[in-house]
Motif scaffolding. Structure first.
Motif, short mmCIF file in Angstrom:
data_model
loop_
_atom_site.label_atom_id
_atom_site.label_comp_id
_atom_site.label_asym_id
_atom_site.label_seq_id
_atom_site.Cartn_x
_atom_site.Cartn_y
_atom_site.Cartn_z
N GLN A 129 0.81 -1.22 0.00
CA GLN A 129 0.00 0.00 0.00
C GLN A 129 0.84 1.28 0.00
OE1 GLN A 129 -2.98 -0.73 -0.74
NE2 GLN A 129 -3.53 1.44 -0.92
N LYS A 158 1.90 -9.08 -4.66
CA LYS A 158 0.84 -8.29 -4.02
C LYS A 158 0.99 -6.80 -4.35
CE LYS A 158 -0.36 -11.18 -0.10
NZ LYS A 158 0.14 -11.60 1.20
N ALA A 161 -0.30 -6.27 -7.77
CA ALA A 161 -1.77 -6.38 -7.73
C ALA A 161 -2.40 -5.15 -7.08
CB ALA A 161 -2.16 -7.64 -6.96
N ALA A 162 -1.75 -4.62 -6.04
CA ALA A 162 -2.29 -3.44 -5.35
C ALA A 162 -2.31 -2.23 -6.28
CB ALA A 162 -1.47 -3.15 -4.09
N GLY A 164 -2.66 -2.43 -9.45
CA GLY A 164 -3.77 -2.70 -10.37
C GLY A 164 -5.10 -2.36 -9.74
N LYS A 165 -5.27 -2.77 -8.47
CA LYS A 165 -6.53 -2.53 -7.77
C LYS A 165 -6.80 -1.04 -7.62
CE LYS A 165 -9.01 -4.47 -3.89
NZ LYS A 165 -8.85 -4.77 -2.50
N ALA A 166 -5.73 -0.29 -7.48
CA ALA A 166 -5.86 1.17 -7.30
C ALA A 166 -6.03 1.88 -8.66
CB ALA A 166 -4.64 1.71 -6.58
N ARG A 169 -2.07 0.62 -12.56
CA ARG A 169 -1.16 -0.29 -13.26
C ARG A 169 -0.94 0.13 -14.72
NH1 ARG A 169 2.53 -2.32 -14.46
NH2 ARG A 169 3.12 -4.50 -14.63
#
Ligand code: B12
Length: 222
Positions: A129, A158, A161-162, A164-166, A169
Motif C-alpha cells: 500500500q 501483491k 496487484a495493489a 492494479g486494484k488502485a 497499473r
C-alpha cells in the motif's frame, strides 16, 4: 603498481576505509573524472569478488565493503553533483515487504541519480500500500521493486496487484531486481526484470525519455 587505480582497488579489497577515502579525495583534488569506474583491467577479476568466491571474505566483509562504497559514492556526488532532470517524473524504489536487503537497491539508486533521475527511496520492508500511496502523490510512472528472498516473492506480486486494484497499473511500469528471473517476472506480473543496476538505469532512462517502450529483450534476458 604505477597505476593509481591499482592502489584504490587494492585498498578497497583490503577494506581499508581510511585509505580508500584518502585516495578518492586525492584523485578528486588532482582532477580525476569522478564517475569513471577504476578496475583491474579488462578480463581480469576484481580482487574483492575473487576473495568472496574463494570464501576468504565473510558476510561482515561484504557489509563493510558496502559501507565504504556508500561513502565513496557520497563524496563523488558532493564533488560533482548531478541535478535531476526537472522534466522527468520521479522513479519510486523500494525493497518489498518482508525483505530488508538494501545494498543492491542503494547501489542502483546511486547510479540512477548520477544519470539524472529523481528517485524516491522508500527503503526496505515496504508494504504494497505504501507503493500505491507514493505513486498517487508523486505521479511516478516507474516503480522499482527489489527482492532477494524467495519468501518475499508473494509481496512483489501483491504490490503489483495493489497497483492494479488502485487503477494505477496502466500508467505505471514495474521493474523487478535482486534475485529475480523471467519466470518470476511473469509470476508477479511485472513489466521488466533486470540482472544488474546497469540494465535498470538503461530501462528507466529509455522509458522516461522516449515515448516508445524498450523491447523486452533489453531486460528479459534468459
Ligand atoms: C548482505 C546480505 C544480508 C545482509 C543485508 C544487509 C543490507 N542492509 O542489505 C543481512 C545480514 C542483514 C541479511 C539478512 C538476512 N538474509 Co541475507 N544475504 C545477504 C547476501 C550475503 C548478499 C546480498 C547483497 O547485498 N548482495 C550484493 C548486492 C550488490 O547485489 P544484489 O542485491 O543482487 O543487487 C544488485 C542487482 O541485483 C541490482 N538490484 C537489486 N535490486 C534491484 C532492483 C531493481 C529494480 C533494479 C533495477 C536493480 C536491482 O543492483 C545490484 C547491483 O547490480 C545474500 C547472498 C547473496 N549471494 O546474494 C544473502 C541472502 C539474500 N540472505 C538470505 C537470508 C535467508 C537472510 C535472512 C533471512 C537470514 C536470517 N536467517 O536472518 C535475513 C533476512 C532478513 C529479512 N527479513 O530480510 C538468503 C535468501 C535465501 C532465499 N533464497 O530466500 C541469501 C540468498 C543467502 C543464502 N544463500 O541463504 N542478509
Amino acid at each position: 603498481m604505477s597505476n593509481p587505480d591499482h592502489f584504490l582497488v587494492a585498498s578497497m579489497a583490503r577494506l581499508d576505509e581510511e585509505r580508500v577515502l584518502f585516495l578518492v579525495e586525492r584523485g578528486l583534488a588532482a582532477g580525476a573524472a569522478p564517475y569513471r569506474a577504476p578496475g583491474p583491467g579488462p578480463g581480469r577479476p576484481r580482487p574483492g569478488g575473487r576473495a568472496l568466491l574463494r570464501g576468504r571474505y565473510f558476510l561482515a566483509d561484504l557489509l563493510m565493503a558496502a559501507h565504504i562504497f556508500r561513502q565513496v559514492l557520497d563524496r563523488l556526488f558532493d564533488a560533482a553533483p548531478v541535478a535531476p532532470d526537472p522534466n522527468l517524473p520521479p522513479v519510486i524504489f523500494g525493497t518489498v515487504q518482508g525483505d530488508i536487503h538494501e545494498i543492491g537497491k542503494n547501489i542502483t539508486i546511486a547510479f540512477m541519480r548520477y544519470n539524472g533521475l529523481r528517485i524516491i527511496d522508500l527503503g526496505g520492508n515496504v508494504p504494497p500500500q505504501r507503493f500505491v500511496e507514493e505513486v498517487r502523490t508523486s505521479q511516478a510512472r516507474i516503480v522499482c521493486l527489489s527482492g532477494l528472498m524467495t519468501s518475499c516473492y508473494g509481496a512483489m506480486r501483491k504490490t503489483v496487484a495493489a497497483l492494479g486494484k488502485a487503477g494505477l497499473r496502466g500508467s505505471t511500469t514495474v521493474i523487478i531486481g535482486g534475485q529475480v528471473s523471467e519466470a518470476l517476472r511473469q509470476h508477479v506480473g511485472a513489466d521488466y526484470w533486470v540482472e544488474d543496476y546497469v540494465q535498470g538505469v538503461e530501462i528507466c532512462r529509455t522509458l522516461l525519455t522516449q515515448t516508445r517502450r524498450p523491447e523486452p529483450p533489453l531486460a528479459a534476458r534468459s
